[in-house]
Each structure stands twice: as C-alpha cells, then as structure tokens.
Scaffold this motif. Structure first.
Motif, PDB file in Angstrom:
ATOM      1  N   LEU A 208      67.218  44.903   1.679  1.00  0.00           N
ATOM      2  CA  LEU A 208      66.750  44.090   0.560  1.00  0.00           C
ATOM      3  C   LEU A 208      65.432  43.418   0.904  1.00  0.00           C
ATOM      4  N   MET A 209      65.321  42.887   2.126  1.00  0.00           N
ATOM      5  CA  MET A 209      64.066  42.211   2.482  1.00  0.00           C
ATOM      6  C   MET A 209      62.911  43.205   2.582  1.00  0.00           C
ATOM      7  N   GLY A 210      63.229  44.461   2.963  1.00  0.00           N
ATOM      8  CA  GLY A 210      62.204  45.491   2.978  1.00  0.00           C
ATOM      9  C   GLY A 210      61.728  45.830   1.585  1.00  0.00           C
ATOM     10  N   ALA A 211      62.669  45.876   0.627  1.00  0.00           N
ATOM     11  CA  ALA A 211      62.304  46.142  -0.767  1.00  0.00           C
ATOM     12  C   ALA A 211      61.406  45.036  -1.307  1.00  0.00           C
ATOM     13  N   ILE A 212      61.721  43.796  -0.974  1.00  0.00           N
ATOM     14  CA  ILE A 212      60.905  42.663  -1.419  1.00  0.00           C
ATOM     15  C   ILE A 212      59.504  42.749  -0.834  1.00  0.00           C
ATOM     16  N   ALA A 213      59.434  43.034   0.474  1.00  0.00           N
ATOM     17  CA  ALA A 213      58.127  43.144   1.127  1.00  0.00           C
ATOM     18  C   ALA A 213      57.314  44.294   0.540  1.00  0.00           C
ATOM     19  N   LEU A 214      57.970  45.390   0.212  1.00  0.00           N
ATOM     20  CA  LEU A 214      57.276  46.548  -0.359  1.00  0.00           C
ATOM     21  C   LEU A 214      56.683  46.210  -1.724  1.00  0.00           C
ATOM     22  N   ILE A 215      57.443  45.503  -2.542  1.00  0.00           N
ATOM     23  CA  ILE A 215      56.926  45.087  -3.849  1.00  0.00           C
ATOM     24  C   ILE A 215      55.701  44.206  -3.674  1.00  0.00           C
ATOM     25  N   LYS A 216      55.777  43.246  -2.752  1.00  0.00           N
ATOM     26  CA  LYS A 216      54.656  42.335  -2.533  1.00  0.00           C
ATOM     27  C   LYS A 216      53.423  43.088  -2.043  1.00  0.00           C
ATOM     28  N   SER A 639      58.255  45.953  11.404  1.00  0.00           N
ATOM     29  CA  SER A 639      58.591  45.435  10.074  1.00  0.00           C
ATOM     30  C   SER A 639      58.199  43.960   9.973  1.00  0.00           C
ATOM     31  N   ALA A 640      57.029  43.645  10.516  1.00  0.00           N
ATOM     32  CA  ALA A 640      56.551  42.260  10.482  1.00  0.00           C
ATOM     33  C   ALA A 640      56.339  41.763   9.061  1.00  0.00           C
ATOM     34  N   GLU A 641      56.254  42.687   8.122  1.00  0.00           N
ATOM     35  CA  GLU A 641      56.015  42.301   6.721  1.00  0.00           C
ATOM     36  C   GLU A 641      57.243  41.684   6.067  1.00  0.00           C
ATOM     37  N   VAL A 642      58.429  41.874   6.644  1.00  0.00           N
ATOM     38  CA  VAL A 642      59.639  41.350   6.013  1.00  0.00           C
ATOM     39  C   VAL A 642      59.965  39.978   6.583  1.00  0.00           C
ATOM     40  N   THR A 643      60.734  39.215   5.827  1.00  0.00           N
ATOM     41  CA  THR A 643      61.143  37.901   6.301  1.00  0.00           C
ATOM     42  C   THR A 643      62.577  37.603   5.877  1.00  0.00           C
ATOM     43  N   ILE A 644      63.325  37.049   6.788  1.00  0.00           N
ATOM     44  CA  ILE A 644      64.706  36.633   6.509  1.00  0.00           C
ATOM     45  C   ILE A 644      64.732  35.542   5.435  1.00  0.00           C
ATOM     46  N   GLY A 677      60.163  43.324  14.840  1.00  0.00           N
ATOM     47  CA  GLY A 677      61.098  43.097  13.742  1.00  0.00           C
ATOM     48  C   GLY A 677      60.487  42.234  12.656  1.00  0.00           C
ATOM     49  N   GLY A 678      61.341  41.568  11.914  1.00  0.00           N
ATOM     50  CA  GLY A 678      60.876  40.736  10.812  1.00  0.00           C
ATOM     51  C   GLY A 678      60.799  39.274  11.188  1.00  0.00           C
ATOM     52  N   ARG A 679      60.219  38.514  10.288  1.00  0.00           N
ATOM     53  CA  ARG A 679      60.092  37.075  10.490  1.00  0.00           C
ATOM     54  C   ARG A 679      61.457  36.398  10.327  1.00  0.00           C
ATOM     55  N   ASP A 769      46.870  42.990   4.235  1.00  0.00           N
ATOM     56  CA  ASP A 769      48.027  43.691   4.786  1.00  0.00           C
ATOM     57  C   ASP A 769      48.988  42.643   5.343  1.00  0.00           C
ATOM     58  N   ILE A 770      50.154  42.489   4.698  1.00  0.00           N
ATOM     59  CA  ILE A 770      51.102  41.456   5.114  1.00  0.00           C
ATOM     60  C   ILE A 770      51.468  41.625   6.585  1.00  0.00           C
ATOM     61  N   GLU A 771      51.741  42.851   6.982  1.00  0.00           N
ATOM     62  CA  GLU A 771      52.153  43.127   8.355  1.00  0.00           C
ATOM     63  C   GLU A 771      51.080  42.699   9.357  1.00  0.00           C
ATOM     64  N   MET A 772      49.846  43.092   9.093  1.00  0.00           N
ATOM     65  CA  MET A 772      48.749  42.743  10.003  1.00  0.00           C
ATOM     66  C   MET A 772      48.479  41.240   9.994  1.00  0.00           C
ATOM     67  N   GLU A 773      48.631  40.600   8.845  1.00  0.00           N
ATOM     68  CA  GLU A 773      48.465  39.147   8.766  1.00  0.00           C
ATOM     69  C   GLU A 773      49.420  38.442   9.722  1.00  0.00           C
ATOM     70  N   VAL A 774      50.675  38.894   9.719  1.00  0.00           N
ATOM     71  CA  VAL A 774      51.694  38.274  10.570  1.00  0.00           C
ATOM     72  C   VAL A 774      51.365  38.492  12.044  1.00  0.00           C
ATOM     73  N   LEU A 775      50.966  39.700  12.411  1.00  0.00           N
ATOM     74  CA  LEU A 775      50.648  39.995  13.812  1.00  0.00           C
ATOM     75  C   LEU A 775      49.398  39.244  14.253  1.00  0.00           C
TER      76      LEU A 775
END
Length: 1002
Positions: A208-216, A639-644, A677-679, A769-775
C-alpha cells in the motif's frame, strides 16, 4: 465496429435518437417522431426538494420539455393520466463496471522491477491513464435489466484495473438505443485506486505504501513533463494531462484508506471524489474534516449465524458491531455535512439495493438526502447537472413512475423511462388484488387470501380451518383460480373473472362436476392500524451500539484527556543522573512533568497514592512493526520513496497491548526486504486517536536500511527473486550506486536553486525524485539510518560506505555481532539496538550471544533493547532485565536500555525517555519493581492523559463480554425473522516481522 461506435459517440450532443439524424435511411420517407408525451396528475419530484403536486411532465423524444401544474400540452401529444402516482428522476451510479469485462489475472512469473513491457508509456504499467473505458464497453442486456428494475437510468462505468485506471464512460441503460445514443460522455471521469493491475506481472509496488509513493511520483513527473522538461514522449503522462481537469474518482474502500487518499489530495491540491467502504462512521470527524465528496456503497454485512456457540466464539466484537452499526453510516455522513452519492458497488445482488436503502432510512437516513444521493449529487459530481439527475427543462427524459413514496416498502416501481424510452418494470394498469376475502362459490363459503406481487400473486383457500390446494393466475386483470374441494382428489373447481377493482370480485366458474356457477369474493375490511405512540416508535427502532475509538474491543466512547495529576510517595526511576528516588512525588501539568520532589502541594490536582509503587518513564521501542498496514515494499532494491507514515494502522490492537506493558513510544520500521528500505514513523501509542495524531510531533527523520540474508533474497521463492542484488557484494554496490546518484542529484538542485529567476527560465529544472530527495537528506545529515544488521563484515562495510559519503550511520538494529565490532561502532558514533537473547534462528545469527548488549554498553556504545515482535514488545521491561544476568549491567542502566537510550537513538531524548521537569508526561505506574516479572503496569500515561488503566481494563473485559452476548442475541433474533446470515469466520491477525512479504495482496 467498435471504432465506428466511438466515432458516433463523439456526436452525442447533436442527437441521441437510436440512429443519428444525418444517417441515410432505407425508405425515403421522413419518419422522425415529433409527437409529445404528457404525464398528468402526478406528484412530480423535479428535484429532491422541488415537488409539484398534481403536476404534468411533458417530454419529446429524449428530453424533458416542461414540468409544472399548468403545462401547455400540444395537440400532437399522447396523454397518460397518472392520478395517484409519483414521478422521480431515474437514479445514477457513478461507480460501476457495467458493460466492462472483468480483467483477467496474469499468471506469469513476476517481471523485473522496471520492465513495464510497454514502449512509450510510463515506466510502471500499473499507471494506465491512457485506458479509456469506452473502448472496452459493450452493452450488457442482462445487467441493464437488473439496474433498470432497481431504478437506475445512468451509470459511469470504468475498467477497474490498476492504480491509475484511465477514464470512465457515462452511459444510459436505454435498451432501445444504440451506443451512439447511450454514450453521454466517453471521458466522464478519471479513476484511481490503491490496487495494482491484475493484468500486469510487474512486481512493484508490492505494498500500500508503495502504491501511494507511486501515485505521488507520477504526479511530480507529470508536473515536470508538463513544463516541457522531458526530451521524450510519455503517452501515459500526456493522457493524464489531457484528462486532469476531469472529476477524479479514487477507490479507497475503507475509512483509513479514505484518509490516506485525502492526504494525497491535500498535498497535490486535487479534489478527489472518494469511493468509501461503508465504515466512514467509525472516523466520521476526520472524514468530514477532509472536505471532500464521497461515493458510498449501500452494502451492509449480513448477521452472523451464531446459533452454534463454538462458531460464535470466532467472532470479534469489531465484526459484530460492524453488522449492527453499518446501516447508520449514511445518517452519520449526512449529520456531519459530508456530501456523497450512493453506489451499488459491493452488493451481492442488485435486487438487495432497495431493502438496504430502506434499512438505512430506518436507521435515520433522511429520505430527501437519499434521493439527492441518487440523483442530483452524482450528476453534480460529474458536472452533468444540466442533463441528468433532475426533471428540469432540457434534461434527458430519465424518470421513474411509482405507485407512491419511492422509499416506502410497499411502493411499486412501474416504469423506468430512459432517454424518453419506456422500460416496463411492473404493469402499471394491473389492479392490485392482494388481501383477504370471503369467497362464495354457489352456497359454499371459503376464506381466500391473496398475497405476493401484483402480477404474480399467490393464493390460499381455507374451508373452516382446513387448507385447500389452490392455484391462481392473473394477467391483464383476468383472474383465474383453481382449487380442489375437500371431498374430491382429482377434479378442480375453475373460477374466472375480469377484475374491475381490488375490493369486490365476481365472475363465472365451473364446478368439479362440470356445472357452471357464479361466484364472488368480498374483501374484508381491516381495522384501522392504531396510531403508533412515540414510545412504540422508539422500541421499533433498532438498537445501535455506540461507536468507540477505535470501534472494537477495548475502544473508548470518548478519547482520554489531559489531566493535572500528582503521584505521591512513588519510587521514581528518573533514567537521569539523579537515579532512583524513594518516596518522591511527581507533578504532571498540561501534559508535561512540572515538578519532582517530596511533599509537593496537592492544589487542584488529581492525587494518586503511589506508595509502594514504582513510577518510570514510558518504555520506548526503537524497532517495532506493529500499528502499520504494510511493512515491506519489496519491489525495488531501494524503496526510499515510501514511508510508514502513510500506512499507520491506528486501530491495531497491539497498540493497546503495548500500553499494558508500559510502552508509550515506538519507531515503526520498514522491513528488511531491500538494502535501502522505506522511511520510518515514530509514534506515541495514543489508543483511539487517528493515524495523524499518533505521529510524534517534531520527530526527526529516519529510514530503514538492511543487510544480510533478507536483502539478497536468500530465502525467497524463485518466482520472487527477480531483482538485484542477490549477493552480499551486490548489496554494497547498491549503496555506493544510490548514494553517488543522490550526491549528483543533490548537486544539480543546489546549482539550479542558486540561479536567478531569469536564469531559471532559461534552464531545465531537474526532475523531482522522491527517492533521491530522501537519500540526499541522508548525505546532508538531515535523515538518520537505522540498519538491520547481523554479521560484522557487513556492519563494517556500511560504516565505510557512510564515511565515504560524509555521514554516519545512526543505529545498527539487531546487531547481534555488535560485540565483535563494538570499538569500531564507538569510533564511528553509531548506536546499537539489539535483542536481549535471540540467537540461532537463522544462519547469519549463529554467532549471537546474550552478552552482546552488555559488551557494547561497556565499550561506550549507546545501547537499547528492542522487540521487532508484537508479542515481545509487551514485556520489554523483562527483556531489559536479562542484561543484568547476561553481563552484570546495573538495574538503572538496564532500565535505560528501554527508556532514555532508545530516546537518544531516536533523537527525542529532549522530549521523552526520562522523568525530568519540562519533558512530556509519558509515564508508567508499576505495581512492583519495573524489571520484575511480577510487575503490572497499572497506569500508562502519554502527555498527561491515561491511555491505559489496569483496573479499567478488567471492567472493560466484562463489558466486552456483555456486548457480545447482546449482539449474539440480536443476530439470532434477526435469523429467526428470516433475515440472511453468513458463516462466522475468525480473522487471524497477521503479526509483521522484518521479513514479512505476504502482508498485502494489492
């Protein structure tokens, strides 16, 4: 053929006659119908709030010409007298798959993470805005008949497959027309969901969190693309941009998913129309606060068959309450000002629609609001109020003719006119003969009862008290009755009559001996029903159990409130340099620790005598997987783009269980399915609050990394092992590659952001890029890493990678070989959060020892004891005590392993983790020494509010049992009344761990 129909549909606005007006005909004669039809003397609902008594509805072809009491009826009109009857607009369902074949699941092996299998489209083929339902639409006669008989005239149907699904097509159910007439709008709305495409075998997202991140990310990419920044074409994004102004319908299907979708809507300033799940009443305040509009199913759970005590024991209180409360959802939404349309989606049978709607009305749903939710509101949500949803001039002639009030159980739906075409549901001219009669055949008298539908009646004939075999047929108002006299076995008496009224019937018949005879049936008059008193009406209303927070066992009617409390004469474990203080008072005011000392004044505070008891800071679990709807996004190696934070489950009963063990704060970590992993989410266990209120305010940013067997997929099945890395050296390469990319990404943005406005206009902005932003946040020391780890070589590797890119690892969690590298950890500045005595549960922990925590602590590493387990987290006090045995750690230091030390690792020690003036009042009152196996957490306080009380818990358990018994009796009573039931099924809760992969089927 389908393409030609599409072409025709483009001209829907010129005419919706079954053949377009410019099509050549076979005859040369103009056969266009210019006549009118006038329906007179009816009670007409032009809209739910505009009602005309004894009115006239005038239509021509497919449109409403006029409605009113003084309508001028042209000479070339067919006049239909509807005296005593009602006219309503036909219903609209804007969430349907009518005429669209169900997508067939792809059974092939999962594809590599980035292999979408489509050229020129978005990289992930669960994103398909280019899909147009009109290309898949085929009129379904059988289903249309069901919908017409339920009162529906128009549906918005779409291909229910994927996360971004493409456009829906708005069609009428007119069986007399072709698609060129039925199709009102071939791009009526854009559809979204959290569910993956079943036709795709692309693995990502798995959660579910991956689906949310993908939409964003898709939204960010679309904005970037729209500004002309891309060098290539993306047909998916272009389709999205073309249709972004359409109504956006988001399938959420659950109250918490409603809130998750609303959070995305707020972030990107999109007014989603959210298709809910029917349980919105359980979080009605938060639902109302979204200010979004909804589509709500009229599907309620059946009662459970609880006649078997063993079967009944499987049921949770939550499931029982849902059966009892679900019909109140529509009233709750209305009372709280939520605008919503109704949908048939979720019903087992279309024919259940009316009975369910009447049940909702019985539970207090307003009839006018019901009609609005079926007509004007769905029309408005699709911006089609000018042509559907009402009987205003110029609207399509979509209307119902009924015998009376639409929402009366006894009302008959006679006709459903769609685009001016009549669809007969029940013969409007047939005389209803239901009732009880005195039947006289010659000199013999009988009792005759006629029941059932007007066009399909059933008869019962009695002579005295003896039932006589009989059969009845009734068509075109001709009645035929056949029965056997009691003294005969083979010959029938045959009676026939033309019915002129439903009161007295008379006709001719043939006796069993062949003689002709006259007969008559005189309807018996009923005593007028007594007026129902107010008290009786109250008794007729179903008992609705109050909603609790959460709406399950141990939920509370009202949320805990902050209190000013004075704990007197406690043994206080400060977890500070002051150590353990005997016979000491602690004052709590406004959610904070306001005073620590002896003989503090009572003032107006609530006083709790803590003599002989122990007061500690709340336990903090650095590594937990409770209170989440997902734990691993396993589709990518990063999957740094996802968050719990997107998938917090505020209703997880493990929150309450943890409170009973003195836990007040946890870090919910992503699992260990991938190297990056995710946040994470740091939350306080505020049982009953909504997900956003659980979040630790002002908490620092964290992310989960992982090493070892899990990330290289050692124990995964062959069908799951479709991605890099699959070796330990590959894991290191993932880190180096991603951090190098993040470093370059960060540099591009820093360079771009230094440009002047004029220079920015001349240069292409980097892609967000959400993933790159987090890293990049990690490299810039703005986000901390908690890393799942076991083997010393890998621990060393990650520290070296971090040092290469100029940052430190914050915490190694598990770290069961930490004792081997404790000196290097100390030098690097990383903490260790470990198990007390876990070992040998898989190969890479063969060298684990229970002295690990003590050794790291003695070297100077900040050490915490964590759970990583829903059951263990309830007794972390005992886990901390094990370090006293294994390593000789002092009691005070052992207690710090579950209080101030995890607070330090999470960088929240300035707010919680110890008893110190000014800190949050996150406190636990223990009956005994907190490290003892006999200690009971009597009270657990968070920010000055008691979220757990041991004595109250025992009372609640009795209350739960009483509520279950009452609900069981109500279900048995429902079954005895002939209502449908379902088999009780126990829902086993899934406890997540680091390596959980089967947590969600998207």
């Amino acid at each position: 053929m389908k393409k030609s129909l599409l072409a025709l549909a483009m001209f829907w606005f010129t005419s919706i006659i079954s053949s377009q007006e410019y099509f050549p005909g076979n005859s040369g004669v103009n056969n266009q119908n210019d006549n009118y039809t006038a329906f007179t003397n009816a009670k007409i609902y032009v809209t739910p709030t505009r009602v005309i008594e004894n009115g006239t509805l005038l239509i021509k072809n497919d449109k409403v010409i006029a409605t009113g009491q003084s309508v001028n009826i042209p000479q070339n009109s067919l006049v239909v007298d509807l005296k005593g009857k009602y006219i309503y607009p036909s219903f609209i369902d804007i969430y349907s798959d009518f005429g669209i074949k169900e997508p067939q699941r792809n059974r092939q092996r999962n594809s590599p993470q980035y292999d979408a299998g489509r050229s020129g489209y978005y990289w992930n083929d669960h994103i398909m805005p280019e899909n147009n339902a009109v290309e898949k639409f085929e009129y379904d006669k059988k289903k249309a008949k069901e919908l017409i008989e339920a009162g529906f005239g128009t549906v918005n149907t779409h291909y229910q497959n994927g996360i971004i699904r493409g456009t829906g097509v708005l069609v009428t159910l007119n069986k007399e027309a072709g698609n060129s007439a039925r199709i009102i709008d071939q791009n009526a709305a854009q559809h979204l969901s959290f569910k993956k495409s079943v036709t795709s075998n692309q693995k990502y997202p798995t959660s579910l969190m991956g689906a949310i991140a993908l939409i964003k990310q898709f939204y960010y990419d679309s904005k970037w693309y729209e500004k002309g920044n891309a060098d290539t074409k993306d047909l998916s994004i272009e389709a999205w941009l073309k249709n972004k102004s359409l109504p956006q319908i988001f399938e959420a299907d659950d109250k918490l998913n409603d809130l998750r979708a609303a959070k995305i809507a707020k972030e990107f300033n999109i007014d989603y129309i959210i298709k809910g799940g029917g349980n919105e009443f359980e979080r009605i305040n938060e639902i109302a606060a979204t200010n979004l509009k909804f589509i709500i199913p009229v599907a309620f759970p059946e009662a459970y068959d609880v006649t078997d005590p063993y079967a009944a024991s499987k049921l949770s209180l939550a499931d029982m309450k849902m059966w009892n409360q679900a019909p109140s959802n529509l009233k709750s939404l209305t009372d709280n000002g939520v605008t919503f349309a109704l949908t048939l989606d979720g019903l087992k049978k279309t024919s259940d629609f009316k009975s369910n709607l009447l049940k909702a009305i019985q539970y207090g749903f307003d009839k006018t609001k019901a009609l609005e939710a079926l007509t004007t509101i769905p029309a408005s949500l699709l911006n089609k109020s000018n042509i559907i949803g009402s009987l205003k001039e110029g609207s399509y002639a979509n209307f119902l003719i009924t015998s009376g009030d639409l929402f009366d159980k006894e009302t008959t739906l006679y006709e459903n006119w769609i685009q001016g075409s009549k669809h007969v549901v029940k013969d409007m001219n047939i005389i209803d003969i239901a009732g009880n009669y005195e039947l006289t055949v010659g000199s013999q008298k009988y009792e005759l009862g006629i029941q059932g539908e007007a066009d399909k009646p059933k008869s019962e004939i009695k002579l005295d008290t003896v039932k006589i075999d009989s059969k009845i047929t009734y068509k075109n108002n001709w009645l035929n009755i056949f029965y056997k006299p009691r003294s005969k076995e083979k010959e029938f008496v045959r009676l026939t009559a033309l019915v002129n009224s439903g009161e007295n019937i008379s006709g001719k018949g043939i006796l069993d001996n062949g003689n002709e005879i006259s007969w008559k049936a005189i309807k018996k008059t009923r005593e007028k029903d007594k007026e129902t008193t107010t008290e009786e009406k109250k008794e007729e209303m179903p008992e609705i159990f109050p909603v609790t927070y959460p709406n399950k066992a141990y939920g509370t009617i009202s949320l805990p409130q902050q209190q000013n409390v004075l704990f007197k004469n406690a043994t206080v474990w400060t977890s500070e340099k002051e150590g353990v203080l005997n016979n000491t008072d602690v004052l709590v005011k406004n959610g904070k620790i306001a005073g620590i000392g002896k003989n503090l004044p009572k003032a107006d505070n609530i006083v709790i005598d803590a003599t002989g008891k122990h007061l500690t800071a709340g336990i903090i679990d650095e590594h937990s997987h409770i209170a989440t709807a997902a734990v691993n996004e396993a589709g990518h190696n990063s999957s740094a783009e996802v968050t719990i934070e997107d998938v917090i489950d505020s209703e997880d009963s493990d929150i309450y269980r943890n409170l009973s063990g003195g836990v007040t704060t946890i870090q919910i970590l992503h699992g260990s399915a991938n190297p990056i992993g995710g946040r994470s989410a740091i939350i306080k266990l505020k049982w009953g609050e909504d997900p956003e209120d659980l979040l630790f305010k002002g908490a620092p940013k964290f992310i989960k990394f992982a090493l070892g067997e899990n990330v290289k997929q050692s124990n995964w099945g062959d069908d799951e092992r479709v991605r890099f890395p699959q070796t330990r050296m590959g894991v290191e390469q993932v880190y180096v590659d991603y951090f190098q990319r993040a470093k370059e990404y960060d540099a591009k943005w820093k360079t771009y952001n230094k440009l002047s406005s004029r220079e920015k206009a001349k240069n292409t902005a980097p892609r967000y890029d959400i993933e790159m932003e987090v890293l990049a946040e990690i490299i810039n020391s703005e986000r901390f890493i908690t890393c799942h780890s076991y083997v010393q070589s890998e621990i060393n590797m990650l520290m070296k990678v971090a040092e290469k890119f100029g940052f430190n690892v914050n915490t190694f969690t598990h770290i069961l070989e930490g004792y081997k590298v404790a000196d290097k950890m100390k030098e690097h500045g990383v903490g260790g959060s470990t198990f007390s005595d876990w070992w040998a549960y898989k190969y890479e922990v063969n060298d684990a020892i229970p002295y690990n925590a003590a050794i790291m602590h003695n070297v100077g590493v900040t050490v915490a004891i964590n759970s990583d387990d829903a059951e263990m987290s309830r007794r972390l006090n005992q886990e901390a005590a094990k370090t006293i045995k294994y390593g000789g750690v002092s009691e005070e230091e052992a207690w710090k392993f579950v209080t101030i030390n995890p607070a330090k690792l999470l960088h929240i020690d300035h707010k919680t983790g110890s008893i110190k003036e000014g800190k949050d009042a996150d406190l636990v009152l223990w009956s005994d020494h907190p490290l003892s196996i006999y200690a009971i957490a009597e009270k657990t306080m968070i920010e000055g509010a008691f979220y757990y009380d041991y004595e109250q818990m025992k009372k609640t358990e009795t209350q739960i049992q009483n509520e279950k018994n009452r609900l069981i009796n109500m279900m048995i009573e429902s079954k005895n009344k002939g209502m449908g039931t379902q088999e009780p099924k126990k829902k086993d809760k899934k406890h997540f761990h680091c390596n959980s992969l089967d947590y969600q089927k998207l």
